[in-house]
Design a protein around this motif. Structure first.
Motif, PDB file in Angstrom:
ATOM      1  N   LYS A   2      33.158   4.361 -30.569  1.00  0.00           N
ATOM      2  CA  LYS A   2      34.034   3.442 -29.887  1.00  0.00           C
ATOM      3  C   LYS A   2      33.945   3.539 -28.300  1.00  0.00           C
ATOM      4  CE  LYS A   2      36.620   1.488 -33.182  1.00  0.00           C
ATOM      5  NZ  LYS A   2      35.895   1.675 -34.229  1.00  0.00           N
ATOM      6  N   ILE A   4      36.009   3.568 -25.021  1.00  0.00           N
ATOM      7  CA  ILE A   4      37.636   3.695 -24.569  1.00  0.00           C
ATOM      8  C   ILE A   4      37.317   3.439 -23.149  1.00  0.00           C
ATOM      9  CG2 ILE A   4      39.652   5.080 -24.058  1.00  0.00           C
ATOM     10  CD1 ILE A   4      38.858   6.587 -26.582  1.00  0.00           C
ATOM     11  N   ASP A  50      34.219   7.461 -33.675  1.00  0.00           N
ATOM     12  CA  ASP A  50      35.596   6.955 -34.196  1.00  0.00           C
ATOM     13  C   ASP A  50      36.596   7.987 -34.572  1.00  0.00           C
ATOM     14  OD1 ASP A  50      33.842   4.845 -34.106  1.00  0.00           O
ATOM     15  OD2 ASP A  50      34.723   4.052 -36.001  1.00  0.00           O
ATOM     16  N   VAL A  53      38.685   9.265 -31.500  1.00  0.00           N
ATOM     17  CA  VAL A  53      39.206   8.419 -30.737  1.00  0.00           C
ATOM     18  C   VAL A  53      40.987   8.889 -30.496  1.00  0.00           C
ATOM     19  CG1 VAL A  53      40.427   5.909 -30.392  1.00  0.00           C
ATOM     20  CG2 VAL A  53      37.919   6.401 -31.057  1.00  0.00           C
ATOM     21  N   VAL A 100      40.336   0.111 -26.568  1.00  0.00           N
ATOM     22  CA  VAL A 100      39.537   0.741 -27.574  1.00  0.00           C
ATOM     23  C   VAL A 100      38.625  -0.237 -28.140  1.00  0.00           C
ATOM     24  CG1 VAL A 100      39.070   2.188 -29.330  1.00  0.00           C
ATOM     25  CG2 VAL A 100      40.985   2.639 -27.947  1.00  0.00           C
ATOM     26  N   VAL A 101      37.178  -0.386 -27.887  1.00  0.00           N
ATOM     27  CA  VAL A 101      36.364  -1.484 -28.186  1.00  0.00           C
ATOM     28  C   VAL A 101      35.149  -0.798 -29.152  1.00  0.00           C
ATOM     29  CG1 VAL A 101      36.862  -2.808 -26.494  1.00  0.00           C
ATOM     30  CG2 VAL A 101      34.803  -1.363 -26.213  1.00  0.00           C
ATOM     31  N   PRO A 102      34.628  -1.647 -30.043  1.00  0.00           N
ATOM     32  CA  PRO A 102      33.615  -1.149 -30.916  1.00  0.00           C
ATOM     33  C   PRO A 102      32.202  -1.147 -30.143  1.00  0.00           C
ATOM     34  CG  PRO A 102      34.343  -3.199 -31.781  1.00  0.00           C
ATOM     35  CD  PRO A 102      35.336  -2.849 -30.459  1.00  0.00           C
TER      36      PRO A 102
END
Ligand code: 2BA
Length: 109
Positions: A2, A4, A50, A53, A100-102
């Motif tokens: 991820k 952030i 992940d 996070v 929070v993006v993949p």
């Protein structure tokens, strides 16, 4: 993995970067400007796995404070500016605005 993205106040940035570094998070600091206040703020990019996070979010929460800021509204367009008395208003800013993006791929060449 991820990414952030955390928009924080400049005043909190050094403390947060240090706290993240102590937990082995890597950060990139970007100078940014808030669209509403049009004042400088800081955007941190934090790439992490992940499972880390939640830990990163805890560190962000613990190191970013909410603050009140007085803002003077601009005079009304087209109105009678002579009789316009700007009343400062109180705006609550931060702690942190976090996305929070993949991450599809991560490369270091
Ligand atoms: P600014 O856009 O300069 O906004 C500063 C603070 O002003 C905001 O704090 C909010 O309390 C207030 N505010 C923003 N727009 C407003 C409006 N239309 N009317 C009244 N008050 C308003 P935060 O919400 O903590 O946001 C802090 C900073 O985080 C923002 O600075 C902006 O740079 C960023 N941000 C917040 N939400 C965002 C979003 N959805 N997308 C991208 N960036 C965002």
């Amino acid at each position: 993995m991820k990414l952030i993205l955390a928009v924080i106040q400049d005043k909190d940035s050094n403390r947060l970067i240090d706290a993240l570094g102590q937990k082995n998070f890597k950060t990139t600091k970007l100078s940014s400007t808030g669209g509403f206040l049009k004042e400088g703020n800081t955007t941190l990019m934090i790439g992490c796995e992940d499972q880390h996070v939640a830990d990163a979010l805890d560190v962000i929460k613990d190191n970013c404070s909410q603050r009140e800021q007085m803002v003077s509204p601009v005079s009304p367009l087209g109105g009678n500016a002579d009789s316009y008395i700007p009343r400062p208003i109180n705006v609550e800013v931060g702690g942190a605005t976090v996305f929070v993006v993949p991450v599809d791929a991560f490369h270091q060449f």
